[in-house]
Scaffold this motif. Structure first.
Motif: not given
Length: 264
Positions: A1-9, A24-28, A31-35
């Motif tokens: 969440x510190x850098x939520x502006x970045x996509x997971x990739x 550390x990851x957040x669920x939102x 879920x958007x990228x796919x589990x």
């Protein structure tokens, strides 16, 4: 969440460039990228998932709402297991609409933990109850101190339920050092997170967590307390901060890493 502006990739790539090996990851965003895609991405990037945030919101009185909340928390446990982390952080939930019964709300959290703890343990996941600053007690988390969190956790085996220590939420509490020692002695110190306390707080207060070193928290003292309690796990930085989110995420990640080294 510190850098939520970045996509997971983008996050995975930036961590690789900076030598960060765990996140550390957040669920939102998961879920958007796919589990399954997220789990594969983390493995491919060599990233360990330290915790998943968040489960919780377990204070509802309405029977249907409680069933929905428990089902969602079971899904969160399953997601944590799929991502390879052994810790699901719980934000317990605030007072139900129209209620002023703090004790009753906390008892409903205990009732939920009695159901969720064994389910989590069967899947190799621990529940970490996170106390939030008292300003969130009405709408977000009726568990405001480490003592309250431990009073809940200690009703259950330590491999089922422990606590998450977040400096932003407990830095002000002069009883917290003793409670950290209590958590360590009981094997219940499951997660440790950092954020600084800066004022004035923004409207809504949720996005007021300060960058490390900008505020009032004595991180050296907190590190020493946690280490003395026997904690050897990962240290996460979790910053909800609109100003940081408006900046380039890679720049913020590099800055945060540098600040972490400075305050450690």
């Amino acid at each position: 969440m510190t850098v939520k502006q970045l996509s997971l990739p983008e996050l995975a790539d930036a961590c690789g460039v900076l030598g960060v090996s765990a996140v550390g990851l957040w669920r939102e965003p998961v879920a958007e990228y796919g589990l399954d895609a997220t789990a594969k991405l983390m493995r491919a990037a060599g990233l360990t998932v330290t915790t998943l945030c968040r489960g919780g919101f377990l204070t509802a009185v309405d029977p249907h709402a409680r069933v929905v909340a428990l089902d969602d928390n079971r899904r969160a446990v399953d997601e944590a297991a799929a991502l390879g982390t052994d810790t699901l952080v719980l934000v317990s939930g605030g007072l139900p609409p129209g209620s002023r019964d703090l004790h009753g709300a906390r008892e409903r959290i205990a009732d939920a933990l009695a159901e969720l703890g064994p389910y989590a343990r069967e899947r190799g996941v621990r529940l970490a109850v996170e106390p939030l600053h008292p300003m969130y007690a009405a709408d977000r988390c009726v568990v405001s101190t480490l003592g309250q969190a431990l009073d809940l956790a200690e009703r259950f085996p330590a491999d089922q339920v422990g606590v998450c220590v977040d400096t932003y939420h407990v830095w002000w509490d002069d009883r917290a050092p003793a409670e950290i020692a209590r958590a360590g002695a009981g094997g219940r110190l499951h997660a440790y997170q950092l954020a600084d306390w800066t004022t004035p707080l923004p409207a809504g207060v949720l996005e007021g967590r300060g960058q490390l070193g900008d505020g009032s928290v004595d991180f050296g003292a907190w590190h020493a307390r946690v280490a003395a309690a026997g904690y050897t796990g990962p240290v996460e930085v979790e910053l909800f901060n609109a100003e940081l989110w408006a900046r380039d995420g890679r720049e913020v990640l590099a800055e945060t890493l540098a600040r972490f080294r400075e305050v450690g």
